[in-house]
Design a protein around this motif. Structure first.
Motif, PDB file in Angstrom:
ATOM      1  N   THR A 160       0.850  -1.191   0.000  1.00  0.00           N
ATOM      2  CA  THR A 160       0.000   0.000   0.000  1.00  0.00           C
ATOM      3  C   THR A 160       0.884   1.238   0.000  1.00  0.00           C
ATOM      4  O   THR A 160       1.801   1.354   0.814  1.00  0.00           O
ATOM      5  CB  THR A 160      -0.930   0.006   1.234  1.00  0.00           C
ATOM      6  N   SER A 161       0.608   2.159  -0.918  1.00  0.00           N
ATOM      7  CA  SER A 161       1.396   3.391  -1.003  1.00  0.00           C
ATOM      8  C   SER A 161       1.006   4.334   0.132  1.00  0.00           C
ATOM      9  O   SER A 161       0.038   4.095   0.860  1.00  0.00           O
ATOM     10  CB  SER A 161       1.164   4.075  -2.351  1.00  0.00           C
ATOM     11  N   GLU A 162       1.759   5.410   0.270  1.00  0.00           N
ATOM     12  CA  GLU A 162       1.471   6.407   1.302  1.00  0.00           C
ATOM     13  C   GLU A 162       0.094   7.030   1.112  1.00  0.00           C
ATOM     14  O   GLU A 162      -0.526   7.496   2.067  1.00  0.00           O
ATOM     15  CB  GLU A 162       2.542   7.502   1.288  1.00  0.00           C
ATOM     16  N   GLN A 163      -0.397   7.042  -0.117  1.00  0.00           N
ATOM     17  CA  GLN A 163      -1.722   7.597  -0.405  1.00  0.00           C
ATOM     18  C   GLN A 163      -2.823   6.562  -0.177  1.00  0.00           C
ATOM     19  O   GLN A 163      -3.990   6.843  -0.425  1.00  0.00           O
ATOM     20  CB  GLN A 163      -1.807   8.095  -1.859  1.00  0.00           C
ATOM     21  N   GLY A 164      -2.463   5.368   0.264  1.00  0.00           N
ATOM     22  CA  GLY A 164      -3.443   4.337   0.545  1.00  0.00           C
ATOM     23  C   GLY A 164      -3.810   3.484  -0.657  1.00  0.00           C
ATOM     24  O   GLY A 164      -4.716   2.661  -0.583  1.00  0.00           O
ATOM     25  N   ARG A 165      -3.108   3.659  -1.742  1.00  0.00           N
ATOM     26  CA  ARG A 165      -3.390   2.903  -2.967  1.00  0.00           C
ATOM     27  C   ARG A 165      -2.613   1.581  -2.957  1.00  0.00           C
ATOM     28  O   ARG A 165      -1.414   1.556  -2.716  1.00  0.00           O
ATOM     29  CB  ARG A 165      -2.958   3.749  -4.157  1.00  0.00           C
ATOM     30  N   ARG A 185      -0.734  -1.447  -4.616  1.00  0.00           N
ATOM     31  CA  ARG A 185       0.048  -1.642  -5.834  1.00  0.00           C
ATOM     32  C   ARG A 185       0.723  -3.000  -5.791  1.00  0.00           C
ATOM     33  O   ARG A 185       1.187  -3.430  -4.746  1.00  0.00           O
ATOM     34  CB  ARG A 185       1.134  -0.579  -5.963  1.00  0.00           C
TER      35      ARG A 185
END
Length: 116
Positions: free
Chosen positions: A68-73, A75
């Motif tokens: 999970t990316s810092e933006q909550g996405r 990947r």
């Protein structure tokens, strides 16, 4: 300039393995890096990249994991394996032979001018 489909297909595996040899990455970043490495002359699509990534994963050349990316996405990240590094070394050797043969063939004659 449009790059012939056969050249794109032939270079796809060594390009992706070469990118992943530098460190793990995810789909969009790989697409962006191919574009940058080619000076914008190679623009791959999702429809070309993801089947290749899935094939490389089936072959054991890469692994995939979700994060999970810092933006909550979420990947899917891809990383090269030892088998993938060996495959990359083999592909590099093959491309060196092809590149050398082309250079020798082309050095014998002047570059043809494109007809417009």
């Amino acid at each position: 300039m449009r790059i012939d489909k056969d050249l794109v297909a032939a270079s796809a595996t060594p390009l992706v393995l070469g990118i992943l040899a530098e460190g793990e990455s995810y789909g969009y970043a790989i697409l962006k890096q191919v574009n940058e490495l080619s000076g914008g002359r190679m623009e791959w699509t999702d429809g070309m990249l993801y089947p290749l990534l899935h094939r490389l994963e089936r072959l054991g050349h890469i692994t995939a994991s979700w994060s999970t990316s810092e933006q909550g996405r979420r990947r899917k990240h891809y990383a090269i394996t030892q088998d993938g590094l060996a495959a990359l070394a083999e592909r590099r050797s093959q491309w060196a032979v092809v590149s050398e043969a082309l250079e020798k063939a082309w050095s014998r004659q002047p570059m043809p001018r494109a007809a417009f």
